[in-house]
Write a protein that holds these residues in place. Structure first.
Motif, PDB file in Angstrom:
ATOM      1  N   GLY A   1      42.805  34.006  28.671  1.00  0.00           N
ATOM      2  CA  GLY A   1      41.816  32.992  28.323  1.00  0.00           C
ATOM      3  C   GLY A   1      41.886  31.774  29.219  1.00  0.00           C
ATOM      4  N   TYR A   2      43.108  31.272  29.433  1.00  0.00           N
ATOM      5  CA  TYR A   2      43.267  30.086  30.286  1.00  0.00           C
ATOM      6  C   TYR A   2      42.848  30.403  31.716  1.00  0.00           C
ATOM      7  CZ  TYR A   2      45.296  26.375  33.064  1.00  0.00           C
ATOM      8  OH  TYR A   2      45.461  25.344  33.955  1.00  0.00           O
ATOM      9  N   ILE A   3      43.317  31.518  32.258  1.00  0.00           N
ATOM     10  CA  ILE A   3      43.042  31.846  33.659  1.00  0.00           C
ATOM     11  C   ILE A   3      41.552  32.110  33.868  1.00  0.00           C
ATOM     12  CG2 ILE A   3      43.546  33.490  35.519  1.00  0.00           C
ATOM     13  CD1 ILE A   3      46.344  33.839  34.216  1.00  0.00           C
ATOM     14  N   TYR A   4      40.906  32.734  32.885  1.00  0.00           N
ATOM     15  CA  TYR A   4      39.460  32.968  32.971  1.00  0.00           C
ATOM     16  C   TYR A   4      38.706  31.638  32.941  1.00  0.00           C
ATOM     17  CZ  TYR A   4      34.764  34.281  31.354  1.00  0.00           C
ATOM     18  OH  TYR A   4      33.407  34.411  31.218  1.00  0.00           O
ATOM     19  N   ALA A   5      39.077  30.763  31.995  1.00  0.00           N
ATOM     20  CA  ALA A   5      38.416  29.455  31.900  1.00  0.00           C
ATOM     21  C   ALA A   5      38.641  28.648  33.174  1.00  0.00           C
ATOM     22  CB  ALA A   5      38.941  28.695  30.679  1.00  0.00           C
ATOM     23  N   ASP A   6      39.859  28.687  33.700  1.00  0.00           N
ATOM     24  CA  ASP A   6      40.186  27.962  34.920  1.00  0.00           C
ATOM     25  C   ASP A   6      39.375  28.496  36.097  1.00  0.00           C
ATOM     26  OD1 ASP A   6      42.065  25.821  35.788  1.00  0.00           O
ATOM     27  OD2 ASP A   6      42.749  27.357  37.197  1.00  0.00           O
ATOM     28  N   HIS A   7      39.208  29.811  36.135  1.00  0.00           N
ATOM     29  CA  HIS A   7      38.405  30.455  37.178  1.00  0.00           C
ATOM     30  C   HIS A   7      36.965  29.936  37.151  1.00  0.00           C
ATOM     31  CE1 HIS A   7      36.435  33.785  39.395  1.00  0.00           C
ATOM     32  NE2 HIS A   7      35.613  33.860  38.366  1.00  0.00           N
ATOM     33  N   LEU A   8      36.386  29.874  35.961  1.00  0.00           N
ATOM     34  CA  LEU A   8      35.000  29.408  35.855  1.00  0.00           C
ATOM     35  C   LEU A   8      34.887  27.926  36.191  1.00  0.00           C
ATOM     36  CD1 LEU A   8      33.587  31.191  32.662  1.00  0.00           C
ATOM     37  CD2 LEU A   8      33.451  31.903  35.042  1.00  0.00           C
ATOM     38  N   LEU A   9      35.798  27.116  35.647  1.00  0.00           N
ATOM     39  CA  LEU A   9      35.725  25.666  35.851  1.00  0.00           C
ATOM     40  C   LEU A   9      35.914  25.296  37.320  1.00  0.00           C
ATOM     41  CD1 LEU A   9      37.769  24.552  32.705  1.00  0.00           C
ATOM     42  CD2 LEU A   9      35.312  24.193  33.098  1.00  0.00           C
ATOM     43  N   LYS A  10      36.887  25.908  37.975  1.00  0.00           N
ATOM     44  CA  LYS A  10      37.157  25.583  39.376  1.00  0.00           C
ATOM     45  C   LYS A  10      36.024  26.004  40.301  1.00  0.00           C
ATOM     46  CE  LYS A  10      42.210  25.420  39.387  1.00  0.00           C
ATOM     47  NZ  LYS A  10      43.470  26.072  39.860  1.00  0.00           N
ATOM     48  N   ASN A  11      35.296  27.045  39.912  1.00  0.00           N
ATOM     49  CA  ASN A  11      34.211  27.548  40.756  1.00  0.00           C
ATOM     50  C   ASN A  11      32.836  27.047  40.324  1.00  0.00           C
ATOM     51  OD1 ASN A  11      35.430  29.580  42.775  1.00  0.00           O
ATOM     52  ND2 ASN A  11      36.406  30.165  40.845  1.00  0.00           N
ATOM     53  N   GLY A  12      32.818  26.116  39.351  1.00  0.00           N
ATOM     54  CA  GLY A  12      31.551  25.558  38.895  1.00  0.00           C
ATOM     55  C   GLY A  12      30.651  26.574  38.222  1.00  0.00           C
ATOM     56  N   LEU A  13      31.267  27.543  37.543  1.00  0.00           N
ATOM     57  CA  LEU A  13      30.507  28.601  36.876  1.00  0.00           C
ATOM     58  C   LEU A  13      30.407  28.334  35.382  1.00  0.00           C
ATOM     59  CD1 LEU A  13      32.211  31.616  38.702  1.00  0.00           C
ATOM     60  CD2 LEU A  13      30.013  30.567  39.254  1.00  0.00           C
ATOM     61  N   THR A  14      29.435  28.924  34.760  1.00  0.00           N
ATOM     62  CA  THR A  14      29.254  28.776  33.318  1.00  0.00           C
ATOM     63  C   THR A  14      29.456  30.125  32.639  1.00  0.00           C
ATOM     64  OG1 THR A  14      26.867  29.153  33.542  1.00  0.00           O
ATOM     65  CG2 THR A  14      27.633  26.869  33.562  1.00  0.00           C
ATOM     66  N   PRO A  15      29.892  30.111  31.377  1.00  0.00           N
ATOM     67  CA  PRO A  15      30.067  31.378  30.657  1.00  0.00           C
ATOM     68  C   PRO A  15      28.732  32.106  30.524  1.00  0.00           C
ATOM     69  CG  PRO A  15      31.110  29.557  29.485  1.00  0.00           C
ATOM     70  CD  PRO A  15      30.256  28.953  30.548  1.00  0.00           C
ATOM     71  N   PRO A  16      28.769  33.425  30.397  1.00  0.00           N
ATOM     72  CA  PRO A  16      27.514  34.162  30.195  1.00  0.00           C
ATOM     73  C   PRO A  16      26.866  33.750  28.886  1.00  0.00           C
ATOM     74  CG  PRO A  16      29.412  35.578  29.759  1.00  0.00           C
ATOM     75  CD  PRO A  16      29.948  34.312  30.362  1.00  0.00           C
ATOM     76  N   PRO A  17      25.553  33.731  28.823  1.00  0.00           N
ATOM     77  CA  PRO A  17      24.878  33.351  27.581  1.00  0.00           C
ATOM     78  C   PRO A  17      25.122  34.382  26.484  1.00  0.00           C
ATOM     79  CG  PRO A  17      23.313  34.291  29.134  1.00  0.00           C
ATOM     80  CD  PRO A  17      24.604  34.134  29.887  1.00  0.00           C
ATOM     81  N   VAL A  18      25.041  33.920  25.240  1.00  0.00           N
ATOM     82  CA  VAL A  18      25.161  34.834  24.105  1.00  0.00           C
ATOM     83  C   VAL A  18      23.895  35.687  24.061  1.00  0.00           C
ATOM     84  CG1 VAL A  18      25.401  35.034  21.616  1.00  0.00           C
ATOM     85  CG2 VAL A  18      26.580  33.188  22.837  1.00  0.00           C
ATOM     86  N   ARG A  19      24.069  36.958  24.064  1.00  0.00           N
ATOM     87  CA  ARG A  19      22.923  37.866  24.125  1.00  0.00           C
ATOM     88  C   ARG A  19      22.650  38.496  22.766  1.00  0.00           C
ATOM     89  NH1 ARG A  19      21.816  38.551  29.509  1.00  0.00           N
ATOM     90  NH2 ARG A  19      23.511  37.985  30.950  1.00  0.00           N
TER      91      ARG A  19
END
Length: 245
Positions: A86-104
Motif C-alpha cells: 500500500g505504501y509503495i503503491y501510494a508513493d509510486h503514484l504521488l511521486k509520479n503525479g498520478l491519480t488512483p483509477p476511478p471507481v468503476r
C-alpha cells in the motif's frame, strides 16, 4: 464471399487507422486504447483470453464476480509501513503525479470488465514488477502483461506502437527497450498468474513477501544485463581471435 472479404479489408483499414492514432501517444498511455481494443479484440480472441485466464480457480472466480478495485485513499495508504504494498503503491503514484483509477460501476460485460481491470491494476503491476514509469519501464510492464494474459492482439499492438516510436523517435534507446522487453517476458513467464488477485486486501502486506509468493523477480534486470555484457565480451574475444574487427 465477396462481401466477407470487403468486411475483412475494411476492418484492417480501421485497425490501421486507429493504430496510427495511438503511435502519437506516450509510451505508457492507453489513451485511445478503448477504440483500438474494439478493433483488436474479436469474439474469438476474447474467448481465448477468457479460457486462458480461467485456468486458475482465482481467475474463474474473478471472471464470474467481476469485482472492481474500489476506492483508493492514497493518503491513508501512505501512512502504512514503508515496506508494504500500500505504501509503495501510494508513493509510486504521488511521486509520479498520478491519480488512483476511478471507481468503476459493476459491469456484466466480460470484455468491458477485462479492459477496466487492466486500467485499474496497471500501476499495481508496475510496483510489483519493479517497473519504472520511464519508456523502458512501460515496455517492461506491458510485456509482462502480455505473458500474464493470453497473447492478445491488444498487448501486441501496444508493444508494436512503442517499438515503432522507438524506431522513429528514440533509436538511441533501442538497446534499453529491447532489454526491458526481455526482462518483462522472462518475469512474466516465471511469475504465478496475477489475474484475479484482490490487491485491495493486500495493502498492509510487505511487498517482498508478495513478490516471493508470486515468484516475481524484479531484480532480474541486473542479472540479465550482466549476462548480456558477458555475452558481448565473449563475442568480442572470439572475434579478436579470428581477426574480425
Amino acid at each position: 464471399m465477396h462481401i466477407q472479404n470487403l468486411k475483412k479489408e475494411l476492418k484492417k483499414l480501421i485497425f490501421a487507422y486507429r493504430f496510427m492514432r495511438i503511435v502519437q501517444l506516450p509510451y505508457g498511455s492507453f489513451g485511445a486504447g478503448g477504440n483500438l481494443s474494439d478493433a483488436a479484440i474479436d469474439p474469438k480472441s476474447l474467448n481465448q483470453i477468457v479460457q486462458f485466464l480461467s485456468r486458475t480457480e482465482r481467475g474463474r472466480i474473478a471472471l464470474a464476480e467481476k469485482k472492481s478495485l474500489g476506492k483508493i485513499d492514497l493518503q491513508q495508504l501512505h501512512q502504512l509501513p514503508s515496506n508494504t504494498l500500500g505504501y509503495i503503491y501510494a508513493d509510486h503514484l504521488l511521486k509520479n503525479g498520478l491519480t488512483p483509477p476511478p471507481v468503476r460501476e459493476h459491469t456484466s460485460d466480460t470484455y468491458r470488465y477485462l479492459f477496466n481491470y487492466v486500467m485499474e491494476t496497471h500501476d499495481i503491476w508496475h510496483v510489483v514488477t519493479g517497473s519504472n514509469t520511464d519508456k523502458a519501464g512501460e515496455i517492461q510492464v506491458e510485456t509482462f502483461s502480455l505473458t500474464q494474459f493470453y497473447p492478445a492482439r491488444f498487448w501486441v499492438v501496444l508493444l508494436a506502437k512503442n517499438f515503432l516510436k522507438t524506431a522513429i523517435e528514440d533509436m538511441d534507446m533501442c538497446s534499453q527497450h529491447m532489454e526491458a522487453f526481455v526482462r518483462g517476458w522472462i518475469m512474466g513467464q516465471q511469475a504465478q498468474p496475477l489475474f484475479g488477485i484482490p490487491w485491495n486486501t493486500l495493502w498492509e502486506k510487505p511487498l517482498d513477501e508478495i513478490r516471493a509468493q508470486l515468484n516475481i523477480r524484479p531484480y532480474l534486470g541486473s542479472e540479465l544485463e550482466a549476462a548480456i555484457k558477458w555475452r558481448g565480451e565473449e563475442i568480442t574475444a572470439k572475434s579478436e581471435l579470428v581477426g574480425v574487427k
